[in-house]
Write a protein that holds these residues in place. Sequence first.
Motif, PDB file in Angstrom:
ATOM      1  N   THR A  79       1.393  15.251  -3.823  1.00  0.00           N
ATOM      2  CA  THR A  79       2.178  14.898  -2.480  1.00  0.00           C
ATOM      3  C   THR A  79       1.370  14.544  -1.434  1.00  0.00           C
ATOM      4  OG1 THR A  79       4.171  15.767  -3.560  1.00  0.00           O
ATOM      5  CG2 THR A  79       4.313  15.218  -1.285  1.00  0.00           C
ATOM      6  N   GLU A  80       0.448  15.713  -1.179  1.00  0.00           N
ATOM      7  CA  GLU A  80      -0.442  15.995   0.012  1.00  0.00           C
ATOM      8  C   GLU A  80      -1.392  14.864   0.144  1.00  0.00           C
ATOM      9  OE1 GLU A  80       1.949  19.519  -1.019  1.00  0.00           O
ATOM     10  OE2 GLU A  80       0.436  18.327  -2.306  1.00  0.00           O
ATOM     11  N   THR A  81      -1.972  14.237  -0.927  1.00  0.00           N
ATOM     12  CA  THR A  81      -2.796  13.059  -0.791  1.00  0.00           C
ATOM     13  C   THR A  81      -2.091  11.870  -0.728  1.00  0.00           C
ATOM     14  OG1 THR A  81      -4.097  14.454  -2.390  1.00  0.00           O
ATOM     15  CG2 THR A  81      -4.517  12.143  -2.457  1.00  0.00           C
ATOM     16  N   ALA A  82      -0.873  11.759  -0.505  1.00  0.00           N
ATOM     17  CA  ALA A  82      -0.052  10.333  -0.527  1.00  0.00           C
ATOM     18  C   ALA A  82       0.102  10.114   1.018  1.00  0.00           C
ATOM     19  CB  ALA A  82       1.179  10.296  -1.597  1.00  0.00           C
ATOM     20  N   ILE A  83      -0.918  10.122   1.692  1.00  0.00           N
ATOM     21  CA  ILE A  83      -0.828   9.901   3.284  1.00  0.00           C
ATOM     22  C   ILE A  83      -2.166   9.014   3.566  1.00  0.00           C
ATOM     23  CG2 ILE A  83      -1.931  12.083   3.679  1.00  0.00           C
ATOM     24  CD1 ILE A  83      -0.291  12.130   6.099  1.00  0.00           C
ATOM     25  N   GLY A  84      -1.665   8.400   4.446  1.00  0.00           N
ATOM     26  CA  GLY A  84      -3.097   7.650   5.204  1.00  0.00           C
ATOM     27  C   GLY A  84      -2.575   7.093   6.698  1.00  0.00           C
ATOM     28  N   VAL A  85      -3.765   6.727   7.224  1.00  0.00           N
ATOM     29  CA  VAL A  85      -3.505   6.416   8.600  1.00  0.00           C
ATOM     30  C   VAL A  85      -4.291   4.871   8.902  1.00  0.00           C
ATOM     31  CG1 VAL A  85      -5.592   7.794   9.168  1.00  0.00           C
ATOM     32  CG2 VAL A  85      -3.773   7.430  11.022  1.00  0.00           C
ATOM     33  N   ALA A 123       3.058   7.642   5.000  1.00  0.00           N
ATOM     34  CA  ALA A 123       3.396   8.759   4.454  1.00  0.00           C
ATOM     35  C   ALA A 123       4.688   8.591   3.590  1.00  0.00           C
ATOM     36  CB  ALA A 123       3.310   9.969   5.385  1.00  0.00           C
ATOM     37  N   PRO A 124       4.654   7.845   2.458  1.00  0.00           N
ATOM     38  CA  PRO A 124       5.827   7.744   1.686  1.00  0.00           C
ATOM     39  C   PRO A 124       6.463   8.723   1.386  1.00  0.00           C
ATOM     40  CG  PRO A 124       3.909   7.071   0.486  1.00  0.00           C
ATOM     41  CD  PRO A 124       3.551   7.491   1.748  1.00  0.00           C
ATOM     42  N   LEU A 125       5.755  10.113   1.181  1.00  0.00           N
ATOM     43  CA  LEU A 125       6.217  11.291   0.573  1.00  0.00           C
ATOM     44  C   LEU A 125       6.255  12.466   1.709  1.00  0.00           C
ATOM     45  CD1 LEU A 125       4.197  11.515  -2.731  1.00  0.00           C
ATOM     46  CD2 LEU A 125       6.533  10.449  -2.303  1.00  0.00           C
ATOM     47  N   GLY A 126       6.163  11.924   2.812  1.00  0.00           N
ATOM     48  CA  GLY A 126       6.125  12.793   4.082  1.00  0.00           C
ATOM     49  C   GLY A 126       4.879  13.737   4.420  1.00  0.00           C
ATOM     50  N   VAL A 127       5.071  14.519   5.236  1.00  0.00           N
ATOM     51  CA  VAL A 127       3.859  15.153   5.720  1.00  0.00           C
ATOM     52  C   VAL A 127       3.823  16.655   5.728  1.00  0.00           C
ATOM     53  CG1 VAL A 127       2.944  13.179   7.268  1.00  0.00           C
ATOM     54  CG2 VAL A 127       4.132  14.911   8.408  1.00  0.00           C
ATOM     55  N   ASP A 128       5.204  16.992   5.654  1.00  0.00           N
ATOM     56  CA  ASP A 128       5.367  18.389   5.879  1.00  0.00           C
ATOM     57  C   ASP A 128       4.784  19.319   4.720  1.00  0.00           C
ATOM     58  OD1 ASP A 128       6.867  17.912   8.314  1.00  0.00           O
ATOM     59  OD2 ASP A 128       8.769  17.954   7.056  1.00  0.00           O
ATOM     60  N   SER A 129       4.449  18.926   3.347  1.00  0.00           N
ATOM     61  CA  SER A 129       4.010  19.935   2.594  1.00  0.00           C
ATOM     62  C   SER A 129       2.614  20.129   2.770  1.00  0.00           C
ATOM     63  CB  SER A 129       4.174  19.492   1.462  1.00  0.00           C
ATOM     64  OG  SER A 129       3.371  18.270   1.121  1.00  0.00           O
ATOM     65  N   THR A 170       0.926  -1.301   0.049  1.00  0.00           N
ATOM     66  CA  THR A 170       0.107  -0.029   0.092  1.00  0.00           C
ATOM     67  C   THR A 170       0.964   1.328  -0.079  1.00  0.00           C
ATOM     68  OG1 THR A 170      -2.032  -1.134   1.027  1.00  0.00           O
ATOM     69  CG2 THR A 170      -1.669   1.190   1.393  1.00  0.00           C
ATOM     70  N   ARG A 171       1.913   1.277   0.676  1.00  0.00           N
ATOM     71  CA  ARG A 171       2.778   2.371   0.928  1.00  0.00           C
ATOM     72  C   ARG A 171       3.353   2.735  -0.302  1.00  0.00           C
ATOM     73  NH1 ARG A 171       5.543   4.858   4.993  1.00  0.00           N
ATOM     74  NH2 ARG A 171       7.474   5.823   4.272  1.00  0.00           N
ATOM     75  N   ASP A 172       3.832   1.597  -1.248  1.00  0.00           N
ATOM     76  CA  ASP A 172       4.386   1.761  -2.676  1.00  0.00           C
ATOM     77  C   ASP A 172       3.357   2.418  -3.454  1.00  0.00           C
ATOM     78  OD1 ASP A 172       6.386   1.595  -4.784  1.00  0.00           O
ATOM     79  OD2 ASP A 172       5.173  -0.242  -5.362  1.00  0.00           O
ATOM     80  N   ALA A 173       2.177   1.868  -3.383  1.00  0.00           N
ATOM     81  CA  ALA A 173       1.211   2.406  -4.460  1.00  0.00           C
ATOM     82  C   ALA A 173       0.635   3.715  -4.058  1.00  0.00           C
ATOM     83  CB  ALA A 173      -0.397   1.421  -3.892  1.00  0.00           C
ATOM     84  N   ILE A 174       0.400   4.111  -2.986  1.00  0.00           N
ATOM     85  CA  ILE A 174       0.077   5.522  -2.677  1.00  0.00           C
ATOM     86  C   ILE A 174       1.415   6.525  -2.920  1.00  0.00           C
ATOM     87  CG2 ILE A 174      -1.799   4.821  -1.109  1.00  0.00           C
ATOM     88  CD1 ILE A 174      -0.182   6.018   1.244  1.00  0.00           C
ATOM     89  N   SER A 175       2.528   6.166  -3.055  1.00  0.00           N
ATOM     90  CA  SER A 175       3.519   6.829  -3.513  1.00  0.00           C
ATOM     91  C   SER A 175       3.629   7.211  -4.812  1.00  0.00           C
ATOM     92  CB  SER A 175       5.039   6.152  -3.119  1.00  0.00           C
ATOM     93  OG  SER A 175       5.178   5.292  -4.058  1.00  0.00           O
ATOM     94  N   TYR A 176       2.667   6.842  -5.483  1.00  0.00           N
ATOM     95  CA  TYR A 176       2.422   7.260  -6.661  1.00  0.00           C
ATOM     96  C   TYR A 176       1.018   8.127  -7.275  1.00  0.00           C
ATOM     97  CZ  TYR A 176       6.143   3.962  -8.521  1.00  0.00           C
ATOM     98  OH  TYR A 176       7.405   3.312  -8.584  1.00  0.00           O
ATOM     99  N   TRP A 177       0.602   8.553  -5.927  1.00  0.00           N
ATOM    100  CA  TRP A 177      -0.751   9.169  -6.047  1.00  0.00           C
ATOM    101  C   TRP A 177      -0.572  10.628  -6.556  1.00  0.00           C
ATOM    102  CZ3 TRP A 177      -4.052   7.632  -1.390  1.00  0.00           C
ATOM    103  CH2 TRP A 177      -4.548   6.496  -1.479  1.00  0.00           C
ATOM    104  N   VAL A 178      -1.261  11.380  -7.068  1.00  0.00           N
ATOM    105  CA  VAL A 178      -1.229  12.437  -8.017  1.00  0.00           C
ATOM    106  C   VAL A 178      -0.496  13.630  -7.387  1.00  0.00           C
ATOM    107  CG1 VAL A 178      -2.512  14.234  -9.280  1.00  0.00           C
ATOM    108  CG2 VAL A 178      -3.361  11.870  -9.233  1.00  0.00           C
TER     109      VAL A 178
END
Length: 182
Positions: free
Chosen positions: A120-126, A138-144, A110-118
């Motif tokens: 950066t701010e959407t590529a996060i889950g909990v 959060a494969p792309l981080g959360v800071d943005s 799942t982490r790999d899959a969401i790392s491709y989402w449109v």
Amino acid sequence: MTPNEQQIIEWITQDEARMQALRAVKTLGLEDECLAAGFVRNLVWDRVHGYEQTTPLNDIDVVYFNPHDLNPLTDLDYEQRLNAIVALPWSVKNQARMHLKYGRAPYRSTRDAISYWVETETAIGVRLDEHDALELVAPLGVDSLFDFTISANPQHGQPEVLLARAEQKGWITRWPKLRIEI
């Protein structure tokens, strides 16, 4: 855990509707699952904009990874089971088959899959872990999320899709401090 990650965890913990959704999903026993995209993103954008009321949960993305059952009807079954627990606008998707939609190599998780989402701010889950503690994916981080940006994910490779989604979803109208970064 970074201060921004801790802040997200705290905000989700304080949001009874989100906690109820997380508990409902946990009962399904899905593999590598999380509630993602707007479930986390919208809450953060609401909070950094200082909104007292959170944006309604109008589309709850439940993502999981099961390479042994790629049948889309399984996702519909999970949606029905979730609705029997709590009636919410569930959208369940097995990420083990989503690479086909984009002509990519199979995702590994799942982490790999969401790392491709449109975005950066959407590529996060909990998700709730085995001890019922919140865990961010959060494969792309959360800071943005805290920088008032909607930024194109270079791994997705189609910034025009971001522009169309931002317009269609009314993000700038709802959260006027946001700026798009292509």
